[in-house]
Design an enzyme around this catalytic site. Structure first.
Site, PDB file in Angstrom:
ATOM      1  N   ASP A  55       0.859  -1.186   0.000  1.00  0.00           N
ATOM      2  CA  ASP A  55       0.000   0.000   0.000  1.00  0.00           C
ATOM      3  C   ASP A  55       0.892   1.232   0.000  1.00  0.00           C
ATOM      4  OD1 ASP A  55       0.888  -0.267   2.639  1.00  0.00           O
ATOM      5  OD2 ASP A  55      -1.045   0.222   3.540  1.00  0.00           O
ATOM      6  N   TYR A  57       3.056   4.669   0.757  1.00  0.00           N
ATOM      7  CA  TYR A  57       3.767   5.218   1.914  1.00  0.00           C
ATOM      8  C   TYR A  57       2.776   6.042   2.739  1.00  0.00           C
ATOM      9  CZ  TYR A  57       8.057   4.097  -0.708  1.00  0.00           C
ATOM     10  OH  TYR A  57       9.065   3.457  -1.400  1.00  0.00           O
ATOM     11  N   PHE A  68       6.176   2.025  -4.569  1.00  0.00           N
ATOM     12  CA  PHE A  68       7.587   2.208  -4.212  1.00  0.00           C
ATOM     13  C   PHE A  68       8.147   3.571  -4.605  1.00  0.00           C
ATOM     14  CE2 PHE A  68       7.150  -2.447  -4.543  1.00  0.00           C
ATOM     15  CZ  PHE A  68       7.496  -2.789  -3.250  1.00  0.00           C
ATOM     16  N   HIS A 173      10.469  -8.626   0.903  1.00  0.00           N
ATOM     17  CA  HIS A 173      10.192  -7.203   0.731  1.00  0.00           C
ATOM     18  C   HIS A 173      11.469  -6.395   0.956  1.00  0.00           C
ATOM     19  CE1 HIS A 173       8.308  -3.261   1.469  1.00  0.00           C
ATOM     20  NE2 HIS A 173       7.282  -3.739   0.797  1.00  0.00           N
TER      21      HIS A 173
END
Length: 209
Positions: A55, A57, A68, A173
């Site tokens: 999801d 930031y 990202f 991740h």
């Protein structure tokens, strides 16, 4: 080609309205105009790589609508750039904006497209996953070959939606909490480009942001 059927498009519009209503009392990221930015920047016809995130930031001045990508360079993105430098020899970028990737056919898609300030996964139950899963299925069923990059367990939940003719690249991740458990050294950028070339597609210039 469109990512959504007319019925699903109405569901998207309804959910956008819900998000807009929540903004009256809650700070939500990204800005309303950027919630679907990944889809508008990388149309279905241009998709060559799909990079799936969790999801947006959740701090001020970061989320810009692309998974990202950021107006700053958060730690997860620092680790992505570190792997990029190791894998492709690219110099460390001075920006966290990944528009250059999106413009080359890299769909930077979070599974959840909005978030409350300071509360990761706060919009997990609003219905975004159903809609973004449909996007993944549409890409998988309509495109001849695509590279899907799945970082982390949340992104890897979509693996079953992807046809076997496509390439899936998986790793932990890039978060500082997990990057050292397999993210560094898995060379996603060069592997993606090699697969694109083998399938007669233009590789991505990952240094172009």
């Amino acid at each position: 080609m469109s990512y959504f059927s007319p019925t699903t498009q109405q569901q998207v519009n309804d959910l956008l309205h819900v998000i807009e209503t929540k903004r009256v009392t809650t700070r939500i990221f990204p800005e309303q105009s950027n919630v679907l930015r990944a889809l508008s920047m990388t149309p279905l016809s241009q998709v060559k790589v799909v990079l799936v995130g969790q999801d947006p930031y959740h701090q001020i001045g970061q989320a810009d609508g692309l998974a990202f990508s950021s107006q700053g360079i958060p730690k997860s993105l620092q680790n992505i750039f570190r792997e990029l430098q190791s894998d492709m020899g690219c110099e460390a970028p001075g920006t966290g904006r990944l528009d250059g990737w999106a413009n080359q056919g890299v769909l930077l898609l979070n599974r959840i497209l909005s978030v409350e300030e300071g509360k990761p996964l706060s919009h997990q139950d609003l219905g975004w996953e159903t809609l973004t899963d449909e996007i993944i299925q549409t890409i998988s069923s309509t495109k001849e070959f695509v590279v899907f990059v799945l970082w982390g367990a949340f992104a890897q939940k979509v693996e079953s939606l992807i046809d076997s003719r496509h390439l899936i690249i998986k790793a932990t991740h890039p978060s500082p909490l997990s990057a050292y458990r397999g993210f560094f050294g898995h060379r996603p950028f060069s592997r993606a480009n090699q697969a694109l070339i083998e399938n007669h597609l233009e590789p991505i210039d990952w240094s172009l942001l």
